[in-house]
Write a protein that holds these residues in place. Structure first.
Motif, PDB file in Angstrom:
ATOM      1  N   ALA A 129       0.813  -1.221   0.000  1.00  0.00           N
ATOM      2  CA  ALA A 129       0.000   0.000   0.000  1.00  0.00           C
ATOM      3  C   ALA A 129       0.844   1.267   0.000  1.00  0.00           C
ATOM      4  CB  ALA A 129      -0.930  -0.002   1.213  1.00  0.00           C
ATOM      5  N   VAL A 130       2.081   1.179   0.505  1.00  0.00           N
ATOM      6  CA  VAL A 130       2.957   2.355   0.613  1.00  0.00           C
ATOM      7  C   VAL A 130       4.242   2.048  -0.149  1.00  0.00           C
ATOM      8  CG1 VAL A 130       4.136   3.937   2.175  1.00  0.00           C
ATOM      9  CG2 VAL A 130       1.963   2.886   2.867  1.00  0.00           C
ATOM     10  N   GLN A 131       4.426   2.712  -1.277  1.00  0.00           N
ATOM     11  CA  GLN A 131       5.553   2.421  -2.170  1.00  0.00           C
ATOM     12  C   GLN A 131       6.523   3.602  -2.241  1.00  0.00           C
ATOM     13  OE1 GLN A 131       6.359  -0.391  -4.591  1.00  0.00           O
ATOM     14  NE2 GLN A 131       5.396  -1.264  -2.767  1.00  0.00           N
ATOM     15  N   PRO A 132       7.831   3.321  -2.353  1.00  0.00           N
ATOM     16  CA  PRO A 132       8.815   4.394  -2.428  1.00  0.00           C
ATOM     17  C   PRO A 132       9.303   4.657  -3.853  1.00  0.00           C
ATOM     18  CG  PRO A 132       9.937   2.365  -1.882  1.00  0.00           C
ATOM     19  CD  PRO A 132       8.479   2.012  -2.115  1.00  0.00           C
ATOM     20  N   VAL A 133       9.714   5.893  -4.088  1.00  0.00           N
ATOM     21  CA  VAL A 133      10.515   6.249  -5.263  1.00  0.00           C
ATOM     22  C   VAL A 133      11.675   7.080  -4.732  1.00  0.00           C
ATOM     23  CG1 VAL A 133      10.621   7.405  -7.491  1.00  0.00           C
ATOM     24  CG2 VAL A 133       8.494   6.282  -6.786  1.00  0.00           C
ATOM     25  N   PHE A 134      12.884   6.535  -4.839  1.00  0.00           N
ATOM     26  CA  PHE A 134      14.046   7.194  -4.246  1.00  0.00           C
ATOM     27  C   PHE A 134      14.729   8.148  -5.237  1.00  0.00           C
ATOM     28  CE2 PHE A 134      13.739   3.124  -1.864  1.00  0.00           C
ATOM     29  CZ  PHE A 134      13.442   3.666  -0.625  1.00  0.00           C
ATOM     30  N   GLN A 135      15.663   8.923  -4.689  1.00  0.00           N
ATOM     31  CA  GLN A 135      16.337   9.949  -5.488  1.00  0.00           C
ATOM     32  C   GLN A 135      17.269   9.359  -6.539  1.00  0.00           C
ATOM     33  OE1 GLN A 135      18.591  12.704  -3.139  1.00  0.00           O
ATOM     34  NE2 GLN A 135      19.390  13.811  -4.888  1.00  0.00           N
ATOM     35  N   ASN A 136      18.001   8.328  -6.162  1.00  0.00           N
ATOM     36  CA  ASN A 136      19.078   7.838  -7.016  1.00  0.00           C
ATOM     37  C   ASN A 136      18.654   6.591  -7.785  1.00  0.00           C
ATOM     38  OD1 ASN A 136      21.417   7.058  -8.241  1.00  0.00           O
ATOM     39  ND2 ASN A 136      22.653   6.933  -6.376  1.00  0.00           N
ATOM     40  N   PRO A 137      18.321   6.718  -9.066  1.00  0.00           N
ATOM     41  CA  PRO A 137      17.900   5.532  -9.828  1.00  0.00           C
ATOM     42  C   PRO A 137      19.036   4.552 -10.092  1.00  0.00           C
ATOM     43  CG  PRO A 137      18.083   7.416 -11.293  1.00  0.00           C
ATOM     44  CD  PRO A 137      18.295   7.930  -9.895  1.00  0.00           C
ATOM     45  N   TYR A 138      20.299   5.022  -9.966  1.00  0.00           N
ATOM     46  CA  TYR A 138      21.435   4.104 -10.130  1.00  0.00           C
ATOM     47  C   TYR A 138      21.385   3.028  -9.050  1.00  0.00           C
ATOM     48  CZ  TYR A 138      23.531   7.699 -13.125  1.00  0.00           C
ATOM     49  OH  TYR A 138      23.767   8.620 -14.116  1.00  0.00           O
ATOM     50  N   ALA A 139      21.029   3.447  -7.828  1.00  0.00           N
ATOM     51  CA  ALA A 139      21.068   2.530  -6.696  1.00  0.00           C
ATOM     52  C   ALA A 139      19.769   1.756  -6.511  1.00  0.00           C
ATOM     53  CB  ALA A 139      21.374   3.311  -5.413  1.00  0.00           C
ATOM     54  N   SER A 140      18.652   2.252  -7.045  1.00  0.00           N
ATOM     55  CA  SER A 140      17.362   1.612  -6.775  1.00  0.00           C
ATOM     56  C   SER A 140      16.950   0.594  -7.825  1.00  0.00           C
ATOM     57  CB  SER A 140      16.267   2.675  -6.627  1.00  0.00           C
ATOM     58  OG  SER A 140      16.158   3.457  -7.801  1.00  0.00           O
ATOM     59  N   LEU A 141      17.718   0.461  -8.908  1.00  0.00           N
ATOM     60  CA  LEU A 141      17.412  -0.526  -9.944  1.00  0.00           C
ATOM     61  C   LEU A 141      18.524  -1.566  -9.996  1.00  0.00           C
ATOM     62  CD1 LEU A 141      16.207   1.789 -12.880  1.00  0.00           C
ATOM     63  CD2 LEU A 141      14.844   0.785 -11.031  1.00  0.00           C
ATOM     64  N   ASP A 142      18.148  -2.840 -10.018  1.00  0.00           N
ATOM     65  CA  ASP A 142      19.129  -3.928 -10.076  1.00  0.00           C
ATOM     66  C   ASP A 142      19.762  -3.940 -11.471  1.00  0.00           C
ATOM     67  OD1 ASP A 142      20.480  -6.410 -10.257  1.00  0.00           O
ATOM     68  OD2 ASP A 142      19.169  -7.266  -8.720  1.00  0.00           O
ATOM     69  N   PRO A 143      21.078  -3.726 -11.572  1.00  0.00           N
ATOM     70  CA  PRO A 143      21.719  -3.651 -12.891  1.00  0.00           C
ATOM     71  C   PRO A 143      21.689  -4.961 -13.670  1.00  0.00           C
ATOM     72  CG  PRO A 143      23.385  -3.722 -11.159  1.00  0.00           C
ATOM     73  CD  PRO A 143      22.059  -3.567 -10.471  1.00  0.00           C
ATOM     74  N   ARG A 144      21.403  -6.089 -12.990  1.00  0.00           N
ATOM     75  CA  ARG A 144      21.377  -7.392 -13.664  1.00  0.00           C
ATOM     76  C   ARG A 144      20.043  -7.661 -14.348  1.00  0.00           C
ATOM     77  NH1 ARG A 144      22.431 -10.894  -8.519  1.00  0.00           N
ATOM     78  NH2 ARG A 144      20.752  -9.469  -7.920  1.00  0.00           N
ATOM     79  N   TYR A 145      19.015  -6.917 -13.953  1.00  0.00           N
ATOM     80  CA  TYR A 145      17.675  -7.144 -14.474  1.00  0.00           C
ATOM     81  C   TYR A 145      17.419  -6.328 -15.733  1.00  0.00           C
ATOM     82  CZ  TYR A 145      15.959  -9.542 -10.239  1.00  0.00           C
ATOM     83  OH  TYR A 145      15.747 -10.431  -9.230  1.00  0.00           O
ATOM     84  N   THR A 146      16.567  -6.859 -16.605  1.00  0.00           N
ATOM     85  CA  THR A 146      16.029  -6.021 -17.675  1.00  0.00           C
ATOM     86  C   THR A 146      15.000  -5.081 -17.062  1.00  0.00           C
ATOM     87  OG1 THR A 146      14.196  -7.508 -18.186  1.00  0.00           O
ATOM     88  CG2 THR A 146      16.296  -7.898 -19.346  1.00  0.00           C
ATOM     89  N   ILE A 147      14.624  -4.060 -17.809  1.00  0.00           N
ATOM     90  CA  ILE A 147      13.625  -3.112 -17.318  1.00  0.00           C
ATOM     91  C   ILE A 147      12.304  -3.839 -17.037  1.00  0.00           C
ATOM     92  CG2 ILE A 147      12.320  -1.048 -17.886  1.00  0.00           C
ATOM     93  CD1 ILE A 147      15.394  -0.707 -17.282  1.00  0.00           C
TER      94      ILE A 147
END
Length: 535
Positions: free
Chosen positions: A362-380
């Motif tokens: 119910a409560v979701q975050p969107v952080f400042q740094n997209p470099y750190a919040s997305l797993d680099p091994r995953y596709t979009i």
């Protein structure tokens, strides 16, 4: 006056798996000593590619296919890599966007500045150390002798950025490339950093090429503005004149989308009916123990705020005021040491198991740094789909369709689903992070500086998306930002924090136009103001 830097007819092509892509088309600009030229445009317009060419730091798949770049009488486009190594830092300084990825975490900040002097043979040993300490002081770092021995993680974001400025200007370069140097800083720190950079470059007579998506910043700080769109220069001229009377349709779009240039409220108007309280924080306290100190730091100190359903509540304040800590408490990423946090009347601190999982949905975050919040091994696609899989929503086919729909909602092509984060720009990565947060149809989205890295056109799309979701679905937002102009556009209520406390709150128009607390007055005074058009 002859230019210290002259770019003439520059064209650049990148070789990709989808064939050659031309990133720059016949770009030309001149920069004279002591002048600041701002290059503005949306993500992908070619701004950073231009800066990379000037420093000859293009990615391996990029090549200059036409034109020249001259540094004085020196043709950079035909210079060997060995010669460029001597030019970088010595004649061309660089202040990059992200200080944490551009400072060595295992070297003290002083040693890194001294190293820049030693590499170019300008000083060594104790002389380099003394000069590094002097540069730290000139860059506005307090207690420079003690700070010389500290590491980057012991500095705030604003201090790290000032260290980069000191490093960039250590060798008294002729040209300084400043690529989004303050996009992640709050307005008061931004002003201090830019004032320091301006003072140093003026003293040295250094020419500055400022890459920025912040038109208000460009209008305030630059002598001339160059507008880029899809790899081309579409307009350029005196900053005050161009901002006051833009000629090209694209420049007009940029200015219309810039929050600092607009006073049009985009958030849905609040009704007279009192909305239900969704999240309520009462007397929250969060303490941290600091290395080498007996006293605890009270990052959040008795904070009380209310987020109604279907409303946007903003928290503003300078770096270190406690904004992000308050957001982490709301997300239950950290526990409060005292006080209460209630969601729909239920105490969040006591949630366990399935109840906690339901709260996370119910409560979701969107952080400042997209470099750190997305797993680099995953596709979009995998990044966006992961919350759906974790919460066991839908089957493989419906999740694939949901990914395409979510990409469309954040203005990204469906073809991006098969890419990985490193193949996207910073603004595009942030849109992916927002799509991921929206995947679970949350009731509250906590956005911690989520639009600070976006250009004004993408930012406008994201803010419009926020507003439409709020209007159609009753979505609520806790919006953490250092951009007061954005807050005034989207927020129904704003809280101002200083040293862990709420010092002022109310409707944004009232708080910012009639600020009562000195901290709020300081924030408002630091907002960039465009230069006046010459009469």
């Amino acid at each position: 006056m002859s230019p210290v830097l002259s770019v003439s007819g520059l064209s650049v092509t990148f070789d990709t798996s989808r064939g050659p892509v031309q990133a720059l088309h016949d770009v030309s600009l001149d920069l004279v000593a002591g002048e600041t030229v701002a290059v503005v445009g949306e993500s992908g317009s070619g701004k950073s590619t231009l800066a990379s060419c000037v420093n000859r730091l293009l990615a391996e798949n990029g090549r200059i296919t036409g034109g020249t770049i001259r540094l004085g009488d020196h043709d950079i486009t035909r210079t060997s890599e060995a010669a460029m190594t001597a030019i970088r830092g010595r004649r061309i300084g660089l202040v990059p966007q992200d200080p944490m990825t551009n400072l060595n975490p295992v070297m003290t900040v002083g040693a890194q500045i001294a190293e820049a002097l030693e590499v170019h043979g300008l000083a060594s040993g104790q002389t380099a150390r003394a000069r590094a300490i002097e540069l730290l002081g000139h860059a506005g770092i307090d207690r420079p002798v003690a700070r010389y021995r500290q590491y980057p993680h012991e500095f705030s974001g604003g201090m790290r950025q000032r260290v980069l400025i000191a490093m960039a200007l250590a060798c008294r370069p002729e040209v300084l490339l400043a690529d989004e140097p303050t996009s992640a800083l709050d307005v008061t720190v931004q002003r201090r950093v830019l004032d320091q950079m301006t003072a140093l470059t003026t003293e040295l007579g250094t020419a500055v090429l400022l890459i920025t998506h912040d038109l208000a910043l460009a209008a305030e700080r630059a002598d001339r503005v160059v507008v880029m769109h899809r790899g081309r220069v579409v307009e350029s001229g005196d900053a005050a004149t161009l901002i006051a009377a833009p000629q090209h349709e694209y420049t007009q779009r940029l200015l219309a989308a810039a929050p600092a240039m607009s006073d049009t409220k985009v958030a849905p108007a609040a009704t007279d009916e009192e909305p239900e309280t969704l999240l309520e924080i009462t007397g929250a306290v969060r303490r941290y123990r600091l290395r080498g100190q007996r006293e605890h730091l009270r990052a959040v100190d008795g904070v009380a705020l209310t987020i109604p359903r279907g409303r946007t509540v903003a928290i503003v304040g300078e770096s270190g005021s406690g904004k992000s800590t308050a957001a982490r408490l709301a997300l239950r990423l950290e526990r409060s040491d005292a006080g209460s946090i209630r969601f729909r009347g239920t105490e969040v601190g006591g949630l366990r198991g399935k109840e906690l999982l339901a709260y996370r949905r119910a409560v979701q975050p969107v952080f400042q740094n997209p470099y750190a919040s997305l797993d680099p091994r995953y596709t979009i696609a995998q990044v966006i789909e992961e919350p759906l899989r974790v919460h066991r929503i839908g089957d493989a086919a419906t999740r694939r369709k949901a990914v395409v729909d979510l990409l469309d909602r954040v203005a990204l092509p469906a073809a991006y689903a098969h890419r990985r984060p490193h193949e996207l720009s910073g603004g595009q990565r942030q849109r992916v992070a927002i799509a991921r947060a929206l995947a679970l149809d949350p009731e509250l989205v906590v956005m911690d500086e989520a639009v600070s890295a976006l250009d004004v056109l993408v930012q406008e799309q994201i803010l419009d998306l926020m507003v439409s979701l709020q209007r159609d679905q009753g979505l609520s937002y806790l919006f953490i930002s250092h951009d007061l102009a954005v807050v005034q556009l989207v927020a129904h209520h704003v809280y101002v924090m200083q040293s862990g406390k709420i010092v002022e709150d109310g409707a944004p128009a009232t708080v910012f136009r009639s600020a009562q607390h000195p901290s709020t007055q300081q924030l408002v005074a630091a907002v960039p103001q465009p230069r006046r058009q010459p009469s």
